[in-house]
Write a protein that holds these residues in place. Structure first.
Motif, PDB file in Angstrom:
ATOM      1  N   ASN A   1       4.382   6.059 -10.587  1.00  0.00           N
ATOM      2  CA  ASN A   1       3.698   5.822  -9.329  1.00  0.00           C
ATOM      3  C   ASN A   1       3.040   4.450  -9.340  1.00  0.00           C
ATOM      4  N   ILE A   2       3.333   3.665  -8.334  1.00  0.00           N
ATOM      5  CA  ILE A   2       2.671   2.388  -8.101  1.00  0.00           C
ATOM      6  C   ILE A   2       1.927   2.562  -6.781  1.00  0.00           C
ATOM      7  N   PRO A   3       0.635   2.882  -6.838  1.00  0.00           N
ATOM      8  CA  PRO A   3      -0.082   3.165  -5.598  1.00  0.00           C
ATOM      9  C   PRO A   3      -0.280   1.945  -4.706  1.00  0.00           C
ATOM     10  N   SER A   4      -0.352   0.757  -5.314  1.00  0.00           N
ATOM     11  CA  SER A   4      -0.528  -0.442  -4.490  1.00  0.00           C
ATOM     12  C   SER A   4      -0.264  -1.691  -5.311  1.00  0.00           C
TER      13      SER A   4
ATOM     14  N   ARG B   1       0.891  -1.155   0.000  1.00  0.00           N
ATOM     15  CA  ARG B   1       0.000   0.000   0.000  1.00  0.00           C
ATOM     16  C   ARG B   1       0.926   1.201   0.000  1.00  0.00           C
ATOM     17  N   GLY B   2       0.986   1.888  -1.119  1.00  0.00           N
ATOM     18  CA  GLY B   2       1.986   2.916  -1.365  1.00  0.00           C
ATOM     19  C   GLY B   2       2.230   3.902  -0.265  1.00  0.00           C
ATOM     20  N   GLY B   3       1.151   4.464   0.317  1.00  0.00           N
ATOM     21  CA  GLY B   3       1.309   5.457   1.369  1.00  0.00           C
ATOM     22  C   GLY B   3       1.863   4.877   2.653  1.00  0.00           C
ATOM     23  N   ASP B   4       1.727   3.569   2.849  1.00  0.00           N
ATOM     24  CA  ASP B   4       2.282   2.904   4.028  1.00  0.00           C
ATOM     25  C   ASP B   4       3.701   2.410   3.764  1.00  0.00           C
ATOM     26  N   GLY B   5       3.997   2.112   2.511  1.00  0.00           N
ATOM     27  CA  GLY B   5       5.334   1.664   2.122  1.00  0.00           C
ATOM     28  C   GLY B   5       5.632   0.241   2.527  1.00  0.00           C
TER      29      GLY B   5
ATOM     30  N   SER C   1       5.282   5.411  -1.600  1.00  0.00           N
ATOM     31  CA  SER C   1       4.636   6.084  -2.725  1.00  0.00           C
ATOM     32  C   SER C   1       4.006   7.383  -2.250  1.00  0.00           C
ATOM     33  N   SER C   2       4.105   8.417  -3.087  1.00  0.00           N
ATOM     34  CA  SER C   2       3.455   9.700  -2.798  1.00  0.00           C
ATOM     35  C   SER C   2       2.990  10.292  -4.125  1.00  0.00           C
ATOM     36  N   SER C   3       2.435  11.478  -4.081  1.00  0.00           N
ATOM     37  CA  SER C   3       1.936  12.101  -5.304  1.00  0.00           C
ATOM     38  C   SER C   3       3.062  12.404  -6.292  1.00  0.00           C
ATOM     39  N   SER C   4       4.307  12.513  -5.804  1.00  0.00           N
ATOM     40  CA  SER C   4       5.432  12.785  -6.704  1.00  0.00           C
ATOM     41  C   SER C   4       6.068  11.511  -7.249  1.00  0.00           C
TER      42      SER C   4
END
Length: 179
Positions: free
Chosen positions: A144-147, A44-48, A120-123
């Motif tokens: 970007n790979i969001p998940s 999960r991209g934002g969690d890494g 993962s982030s918006s950049s």
């Protein structure tokens, strides 16, 4: 030799009802979607994610796989391997997006501690590679790979070999962790 780990989710089976959870964990994992516990190897991209391990190889004359996470074709995959140039590389694929950065270098035949983290982030993706506790490489990839989440049969991991049965690990691996 390799190790295969089935990452779930696994469902409660007959014989688990009424038993303490810790006595039934051989073929199960605790599923809690609200706590993002849906599969052992998801991204999960934002969690890494982070992987760390001690590694020693006699030489890099052939490529080898540290670990490979994969599921069905639509799930995506994550792989860390070394190539014949002595580079540790991260391979991540989701749909048509893939990245292949070098995050650390193998410079000797001694035990070394390696770690790689991906966020993962918006950049895009930020990948950090460490060797013996020191930041060796930081890459910001605008892809970007969001998940990478299980779609059909769960995500599974193979340590020391990839799922194509190619690139076996040549060397020693210790204290492997993935989260």
């Amino acid at each position: 030799t390799h190790i295969s780990v089935f990452g779930g989710p696994h469902t409660a089976s007959v014989g688990m009802d009424g038993k303490l959870l810790d006595s039934t964990l051989d073929l199960s994992m605790k599923y809690e979607e609200e706590k993002k516990r849906t599969s052992a190897f998801e991204f999960r991209g934002g969690d890494g994610i982070t992987a760390e391990f001690w590694f020693k190889t006699p030489d890099t004359s052939s490529a080898g796989t540290i670990f490979h996470i994969s599921g069905s074709d639509s799930d995506g995959e994550i792989e860390v391997r070394y190539n014949t140039s002595g580079h540790l590389k991260l391979f991540m694929t989701s749909g048509s997006t893939n990245i292949q950065p070098t995050f650390a270098n193998i410079t000797d035949t001694e035990w070394n501690y390696y770690a790689v983290s991906v966020l993962s982030s918006s950049s895009g993706l930020t990948i950090k590679g460490y060797k013996n506790g020191q930041l060796e490489n930081q890459i910001v990839d605008n892809k970007n790979i969001p998940s990478i989440l299980p779609q059909i049969s769960g995500l599974n991991m193979r340590v020391g070999y990839n799922f194509d049965n190619t690139r076996p690990l040549s060397g020693s691996l210790d204290e492997f962790r993935f989260w």
